[in-house]
Design a protein around this motif. Sequence first.
Motif, PDB file in Angstrom:
ATOM      1  N   LEU A 116      92.378  82.691   5.106  1.00  0.00           N
ATOM      2  CA  LEU A 116      93.487  82.267   3.991  1.00  0.00           C
ATOM      3  C   LEU A 116      94.619  83.299   3.980  1.00  0.00           C
ATOM      4  CD1 LEU A 116      90.891  80.764   1.481  1.00  0.00           C
ATOM      5  CD2 LEU A 116      92.049  79.586   3.134  1.00  0.00           C
ATOM      6  N   LEU A 117      94.337  84.659   3.926  1.00  0.00           N
ATOM      7  CA  LEU A 117      95.616  85.543   3.725  1.00  0.00           C
ATOM      8  C   LEU A 117      96.567  85.325   4.748  1.00  0.00           C
ATOM      9  CD1 LEU A 117      96.547  87.899   1.969  1.00  0.00           C
ATOM     10  CD2 LEU A 117      95.147  89.477   3.720  1.00  0.00           C
ATOM     11  N   VAL A 118      95.751  85.340   5.995  1.00  0.00           N
ATOM     12  CA  VAL A 118      96.901  85.141   7.202  1.00  0.00           C
ATOM     13  C   VAL A 118      97.599  83.692   7.417  1.00  0.00           C
ATOM     14  CG1 VAL A 118      96.666  85.012   9.702  1.00  0.00           C
ATOM     15  CG2 VAL A 118      95.335  86.502   8.628  1.00  0.00           C
ATOM     16  N   ALA A 119      96.940  82.658   6.636  1.00  0.00           N
ATOM     17  CA  ALA A 119      97.508  81.336   6.612  1.00  0.00           C
ATOM     18  C   ALA A 119      98.879  81.309   5.667  1.00  0.00           C
ATOM     19  CB  ALA A 119      96.526  80.344   6.316  1.00  0.00           C
ATOM     20  N   THR A 120      98.395  81.923   4.319  1.00  0.00           N
ATOM     21  CA  THR A 120      99.634  82.063   3.271  1.00  0.00           C
ATOM     22  C   THR A 120     100.612  82.733   3.915  1.00  0.00           C
ATOM     23  OG1 THR A 120      98.507  83.664   2.174  1.00  0.00           O
ATOM     24  CG2 THR A 120      98.092  81.182   1.558  1.00  0.00           C
ATOM     25  N   GLY A 121     100.334  84.078   4.398  1.00  0.00           N
ATOM     26  CA  GLY A 121     101.277  85.135   4.916  1.00  0.00           C
ATOM     27  C   GLY A 121     102.024  84.482   5.930  1.00  0.00           C
ATOM     28  N   GLY A 122     101.290  83.901   6.718  1.00  0.00           N
ATOM     29  CA  GLY A 122     101.869  83.257   8.109  1.00  0.00           C
ATOM     30  C   GLY A 122     103.113  82.446   7.833  1.00  0.00           C
ATOM     31  N   LEU A 123     102.771  81.467   6.754  1.00  0.00           N
ATOM     32  CA  LEU A 123     103.754  80.481   6.265  1.00  0.00           C
ATOM     33  C   LEU A 123     104.918  81.267   5.638  1.00  0.00           C
ATOM     34  CD1 LEU A 123     104.245  77.448   5.709  1.00  0.00           C
ATOM     35  CD2 LEU A 123     103.260  77.862   3.523  1.00  0.00           C
ATOM     36  N   THR A 124     104.624  82.135   4.818  1.00  0.00           N
ATOM     37  CA  THR A 124     105.852  82.799   4.276  1.00  0.00           C
ATOM     38  C   THR A 124     106.675  83.654   5.308  1.00  0.00           C
ATOM     39  OG1 THR A 124     104.503  83.151   2.391  1.00  0.00           O
ATOM     40  CG2 THR A 124     106.453  84.561   2.479  1.00  0.00           C
ATOM     41  N   ALA A 125     106.004  84.255   6.218  1.00  0.00           N
ATOM     42  CA  ALA A 125     106.697  84.784   7.409  1.00  0.00           C
ATOM     43  C   ALA A 125     107.558  83.825   8.359  1.00  0.00           C
ATOM     44  CB  ALA A 125     105.802  85.669   8.156  1.00  0.00           C
ATOM     45  N   VAL A 126     107.092  82.682   8.446  1.00  0.00           N
ATOM     46  CA  VAL A 126     107.627  81.765   9.229  1.00  0.00           C
ATOM     47  C   VAL A 126     108.757  81.159   8.559  1.00  0.00           C
ATOM     48  CG1 VAL A 126     107.463  79.177  10.328  1.00  0.00           C
ATOM     49  CG2 VAL A 126     105.789  81.121  10.940  1.00  0.00           C
ATOM     50  N   LEU A 127     108.643  80.568   7.412  1.00  0.00           N
ATOM     51  CA  LEU A 127     109.564  80.368   6.703  1.00  0.00           C
ATOM     52  C   LEU A 127     110.862  81.400   6.429  1.00  0.00           C
ATOM     53  CD1 LEU A 127     107.887  77.921   3.866  1.00  0.00           C
ATOM     54  CD2 LEU A 127     109.092  77.433   6.078  1.00  0.00           C
ATOM     55  N   GLY A 128     110.569  82.533   6.225  1.00  0.00           N
ATOM     56  CA  GLY A 128     111.572  83.656   6.146  1.00  0.00           C
ATOM     57  C   GLY A 128     112.134  83.855   7.296  1.00  0.00           C
ATOM     58  N   ALA A 129     111.384  83.854   8.524  1.00  0.00           N
ATOM     59  CA  ALA A 129     112.149  83.991   9.496  1.00  0.00           C
ATOM     60  C   ALA A 129     113.117  82.766   9.985  1.00  0.00           C
ATOM     61  CB  ALA A 129     111.137  84.074  10.939  1.00  0.00           C
ATOM     62  N   ALA A 130     112.904  81.845   9.669  1.00  0.00           N
ATOM     63  CA  ALA A 130     113.708  80.805   9.601  1.00  0.00           C
ATOM     64  C   ALA A 130     114.939  80.660   9.116  1.00  0.00           C
ATOM     65  CB  ALA A 130     113.051  79.287   9.446  1.00  0.00           C
ATOM     66  N   ALA A 131     114.757  81.202   7.725  1.00  0.00           N
ATOM     67  CA  ALA A 131     115.833  81.334   6.618  1.00  0.00           C
ATOM     68  C   ALA A 131     116.725  82.557   7.178  1.00  0.00           C
ATOM     69  CB  ALA A 131     115.408  81.778   5.427  1.00  0.00           C
ATOM     70  N   LEU A 165     106.677  81.529  -3.538  1.00  0.00           N
ATOM     71  CA  LEU A 165     106.183  81.756  -4.702  1.00  0.00           C
ATOM     72  C   LEU A 165     104.953  80.632  -4.880  1.00  0.00           C
ATOM     73  CD1 LEU A 165     105.993  82.494  -7.797  1.00  0.00           C
ATOM     74  CD2 LEU A 165     107.789  80.870  -8.182  1.00  0.00           C
ATOM     75  N   GLY A 166     105.122  79.323  -4.273  1.00  0.00           N
ATOM     76  CA  GLY A 166     103.883  78.479  -4.280  1.00  0.00           C
ATOM     77  C   GLY A 166     102.838  78.880  -3.553  1.00  0.00           C
ATOM     78  N   ALA A 167     103.006  79.609  -2.335  1.00  0.00           N
ATOM     79  CA  ALA A 167     102.005  80.069  -1.486  1.00  0.00           C
ATOM     80  C   ALA A 167     101.140  80.984  -2.230  1.00  0.00           C
ATOM     81  CB  ALA A 167     102.283  80.591  -0.114  1.00  0.00           C
ATOM     82  N   ALA A 168     101.664  82.019  -2.749  1.00  0.00           N
ATOM     83  CA  ALA A 168     101.110  82.853  -3.528  1.00  0.00           C
ATOM     84  C   ALA A 168     100.329  82.573  -4.907  1.00  0.00           C
ATOM     85  CB  ALA A 168     102.174  84.154  -4.247  1.00  0.00           C
ATOM     86  N   LEU A 169     100.745  81.420  -5.499  1.00  0.00           N
ATOM     87  CA  LEU A 169     100.225  81.015  -6.599  1.00  0.00           C
ATOM     88  C   LEU A 169      98.930  80.001  -6.115  1.00  0.00           C
ATOM     89  CD1 LEU A 169     103.013  79.575  -8.915  1.00  0.00           C
ATOM     90  CD2 LEU A 169     101.432  81.667  -9.349  1.00  0.00           C
ATOM     91  N   LEU A 170      99.030  79.623  -4.782  1.00  0.00           N
ATOM     92  CA  LEU A 170      97.865  78.725  -4.164  1.00  0.00           C
ATOM     93  C   LEU A 170      96.879  79.513  -3.661  1.00  0.00           C
ATOM     94  CD1 LEU A 170      97.743  75.486  -4.005  1.00  0.00           C
ATOM     95  CD2 LEU A 170      98.595  75.700  -1.525  1.00  0.00           C
ATOM     96  N   LEU A 171      97.012  80.842  -3.497  1.00  0.00           N
ATOM     97  CA  LEU A 171      95.828  81.434  -2.879  1.00  0.00           C
ATOM     98  C   LEU A 171      94.683  81.632  -3.796  1.00  0.00           C
ATOM     99  CD1 LEU A 171      95.203  83.251  -0.455  1.00  0.00           C
ATOM    100  CD2 LEU A 171      96.122  85.251  -1.574  1.00  0.00           C
ATOM    101  N   GLY A 172      94.752  81.841  -4.804  1.00  0.00           N
ATOM    102  CA  GLY A 172      93.748  81.816  -5.729  1.00  0.00           C
ATOM    103  C   GLY A 172      92.851  80.429  -5.845  1.00  0.00           C
ATOM    104  N   PRO A 173      93.578  79.257  -5.908  1.00  0.00           N
ATOM    105  CA  PRO A 173      92.654  78.154  -5.830  1.00  0.00           C
ATOM    106  C   PRO A 173      92.177  77.929  -4.313  1.00  0.00           C
ATOM    107  CG  PRO A 173      94.741  77.877  -7.049  1.00  0.00           C
ATOM    108  CD  PRO A 173      94.754  79.156  -6.572  1.00  0.00           C
ATOM    109  N   LEU A 174      92.871  78.187  -3.386  1.00  0.00           N
ATOM    110  CA  LEU A 174      92.343  78.094  -2.065  1.00  0.00           C
ATOM    111  C   LEU A 174      90.992  79.062  -1.763  1.00  0.00           C
ATOM    112  CD1 LEU A 174      95.643  78.022   0.282  1.00  0.00           C
ATOM    113  CD2 LEU A 174      94.136  76.224  -0.330  1.00  0.00           C
ATOM    114  N   LEU A 175      91.222  80.511  -2.381  1.00  0.00           N
ATOM    115  CA  LEU A 175      89.951  81.122  -2.279  1.00  0.00           C
ATOM    116  C   LEU A 175      88.785  80.586  -3.036  1.00  0.00           C
ATOM    117  CD1 LEU A 175      91.415  84.659  -2.937  1.00  0.00           C
ATOM    118  CD2 LEU A 175      90.439  83.820  -0.580  1.00  0.00           C
ATOM    119  N   ALA A 176      89.113  79.901  -4.172  1.00  0.00           N
ATOM    120  CA  ALA A 176      87.920  79.448  -5.067  1.00  0.00           C
ATOM    121  C   ALA A 176      87.367  78.081  -4.045  1.00  0.00           C
ATOM    122  CB  ALA A 176      88.366  79.126  -6.289  1.00  0.00           C
ATOM    123  N   GLY A 177      88.392  77.152  -3.704  1.00  0.00           N
ATOM    124  CA  GLY A 177      87.823  76.156  -2.966  1.00  0.00           C
ATOM    125  C   GLY A 177      87.082  76.415  -1.706  1.00  0.00           C
TER     126      GLY A 177
END
Length: 385
Positions: free
Chosen positions: A368-383, A238-250
């Motif tokens: 940025l899409l690959v970075a946020t999606g990759g973080l979510t995928a890595v954490l999901g695989a670890a879970a 959820l945090g990575a999804a909310l952070l994608l917009g500010p990352l795009l603007a930044g």
Amino acid sequence: MFYLRLARGYRVLDLGRWLLTAAAAAVVAGFLLRALGRALSDPPGAHTAAERLLWCLPPLIAVGWFAAFAARALPAQRPERMTGLTAAGAGPSRLRLLIAGEIALACALGAVVTLLLFLVLRNYLAGPSLAPELGMGVPLPPAAPIALVTLLPLVGGVAAACAVPAVQGLPGRQDPLRAHRFGWPRITAAVLLTVGGTFAELYGLRPAAAYDPKPIGLPAGLGHTSALLLGGWAAAALGAALLLGPLLAGAGRLLALGRPSVRRLLAGRGLTSTARRLSAPLAVLAFTLAVVLTSVRHWVAPGADGAGPVPAAEALLVTGCAVAAAVARLTEIRAARRPVVDTLLRLGGSPRLLASAAVLRWAVAGLLLVATGGLTAVLGAAALG
């Protein structure tokens, strides 16, 4: 009669959007009717009917998500249609209802086609392998399939009506692309969720972690996990999804920082102005791809039970709806940027320069899409372990 006349003026893009909506609704109707057939075939006392209906909820939400973005993109794609309807006396509320009715009709067509196929197969045309899925040999309550099929146009129509703002359907009143700033409370909450969820999951994965006496069983043969790992992954996603917009603007502001070239300036300003509109569909797309890839990795792992055809079909449908919603938003942004592009061309800007700026803009957004999606995928695989 109005929608029949409207269909005569469909272009390839309009027809493709309408057919995609109908096809997605037909697949979801198939899931709903299969749940009904299994409920009729199961012996009395079985408690799996509610679980099967819950399995139909993700694709139903995905169809509503796609319908919302397709309806919102329609006024920007076809301004001449909105102009004609306004000249005929249709106000903003009437335009919203007309767009919602168009989407609801597409969903209703797909659902009715699936219902007819379901009834034909139930007429002892299906083989023994499909008999339990269709509830063959058991009387079919007339209200049950009608209620399930009516649910699809209702969801699609309501999603479309809620997605189109009341003022956006009027010609000349479309919201221009402006650089919206993200508030610090949202950025702080997104960072805290991402960092806190990541550390919670790492804490649950530490070698000295105690064995969880009450593991959580995951559906679709995904094994078991603990509440700490699942909660940490959900918070980080959820945090990575909310952070994608500010990352795009930044990222857009970084591209235009200092004394940039014309290409960097156009790419940075364009990315900053579209960050808010792009954040929601791209975040959902990244989350969906991460979940689907993590599930597929678990299904094909050695010793795994694998998944049946229904979870695989639902994963494919949800992914397709997420991709289609992102494409619809991109077409909406492209239509909204058309006056700006025309102005730049009249001022002497070359098409090659504008194309290279667009490539740079979408390359940064893709990273940025690959970075946020990759973080979510890595954490999901670890879970999932």
